[in-house]
Design a protein around this motif. Structure first.
Motif, PDB file in Angstrom:
ATOM      1  N   VAL A  68       4.731   6.631  -5.547  1.00 37.66           N
ATOM      2  CA  VAL A  68       4.720   5.385  -6.312  1.00 37.66           C
ATOM      3  C   VAL A  68       3.746   4.393  -5.670  1.00 37.66           C
ATOM      4  N   THR A  69       3.777   4.293  -4.344  1.00 35.40           N
ATOM      5  CA  THR A  69       2.880   3.378  -3.641  1.00 35.40           C
ATOM      6  C   THR A  69       1.423   3.688  -3.956  1.00 35.40           C
ATOM      7  N   GLN A  70       1.062   4.957  -3.948  1.00 34.88           N
ATOM      8  CA  GLN A  70      -0.312   5.355  -4.243  1.00 34.88           C
ATOM      9  C   GLN A  70      -0.712   4.914  -5.646  1.00 34.88           C
ATOM     10  N   THR A  71       0.169   5.115  -6.619  1.00 37.86           N
ATOM     11  CA  THR A  71      -0.107   4.723  -7.997  1.00 37.86           C
ATOM     12  C   THR A  71      -0.257   3.210  -8.114  1.00 37.86           C
ATOM     13  N   VAL A  72       0.623   2.465  -7.466  1.00 39.53           N
ATOM     14  CA  VAL A  72       0.590   0.998  -7.525  1.00 39.53           C
ATOM     15  C   VAL A  72      -0.674   0.464  -6.846  1.00 39.53           C
TER      16      VAL A  72
ATOM     17  N   GLU B  20       0.187  -3.967  -5.542  1.00 35.98           N
ATOM     18  CA  GLU B  20       1.180  -3.914  -4.464  1.00 35.98           C
ATOM     19  C   GLU B  20       1.724  -5.295  -4.086  1.00 35.98           C
ATOM     20  N   GLN B  21       0.891  -6.332  -4.127  1.00 33.81           N
ATOM     21  CA  GLN B  21       1.380  -7.684  -3.825  1.00 33.81           C
ATOM     22  C   GLN B  21       2.229  -8.221  -4.980  1.00 33.81           C
TER      23      GLN B  21
ATOM     24  N   SER C 223      13.269 -12.985  -8.959  1.00 36.85           N
ATOM     25  CA  SER C 223      12.182 -12.233  -8.338  1.00 36.85           C
ATOM     26  C   SER C 223      12.469 -10.744  -8.480  1.00 36.85           C
ATOM     27  N   VAL C 224      11.433  -9.948  -8.270  1.00 40.39           N
ATOM     28  CA  VAL C 224      11.569  -8.493  -8.255  1.00 40.39           C
ATOM     29  C   VAL C 224      10.892  -7.980  -6.999  1.00 40.39           C
ATOM     30  N   GLN C 225      11.594  -7.100  -6.293  1.00 43.56           N
ATOM     31  CA  GLN C 225      11.005  -6.373  -5.182  1.00 43.56           C
ATOM     32  C   GLN C 225      11.180  -4.892  -5.474  1.00 43.56           C
ATOM     33  N   VAL C 226      10.153  -4.121  -5.178  1.00 47.34           N
ATOM     34  CA  VAL C 226      10.163  -2.693  -5.474  1.00 47.34           C
ATOM     35  C   VAL C 226      10.171  -1.904  -4.173  1.00 47.34           C
ATOM     36  N   VAL C 227      11.221  -1.114  -3.976  1.00 51.78           N
ATOM     37  CA  VAL C 227      11.283  -0.185  -2.853  1.00 51.78           C
ATOM     38  C   VAL C 227      10.591   1.085  -3.331  1.00 51.78           C
ATOM     39  N   SER C 228       9.593   1.500  -2.582  1.00 49.96           N
ATOM     40  CA  SER C 228       8.697   2.537  -3.057  1.00 49.96           C
ATOM     41  C   SER C 228       8.806   3.829  -2.262  1.00 49.96           C
ATOM     42  N   ASN C 229       8.128   4.844  -2.749  1.00 48.13           N
ATOM     43  CA  ASN C 229       7.912   6.073  -1.998  1.00 48.13           C
ATOM     44  C   ASN C 229       6.403   6.317  -1.993  1.00 48.13           C
TER      45      ASN C 229
END
Length: 113
Positions: A85-89, A95-96, A76-82
């Motif tokens: 990055v969150t806005q772009t995703v 995001e899910q 699996s992959v989990q992304v810790v964001s800022n």
């Protein structure tokens, strides 16, 4: 500034802490290196992008391919964001799929549950 990072193996996962730019320039090397680490295991990945400066469409594409690769290896992959990055995703509604997390600790807890 190009993409730089560190790798830490913790239990059944690998944590990558990245800084710089995840863009068309850094994407080929990023994918090559991370695909190799996924193959070598463990296949559960936490990408800490909390200090990343920029992610473009090539970077998002690389993240999507990385998730597919990890799932293919039973990981699996989990992304810790800022916020940037969150806005772009969220703009591309990933995001899910990218399993955005607020910090590494929450991501580690998700692996244990």
């Amino acid at each position: 500034m190009s993409l730089r990072g560190t790798r830490e193996v913790r239990g059944k996962c690998q944590i990558f802490r990245l800084t710089g730019l995840l863009d068309a320039f850094s994407e080929p090397t990023f994918l090559k290196v991370l695909n190799k680490y996924i193959e070598d295991g463990p296949a559960h990945i936490i990408l800490d992008l909390s200090t990343i400066d920029f992610v473009d469409s090539s970077g998002l594409g690389a993240l999507v391919r990385l998730v597919k690769k990890a799932k293919g290896e039973s990981g699996s992959v989990q992304v810790v964001s800022n916020p940037r990055v969150t806005q772009t995703v969220k703009l591309v509604r990933l995001e899910q799929f990218l399993s955005l997390q607020p910090n590494v600790e929450v991501a580690l807890e998700n692996l244990e549950s």
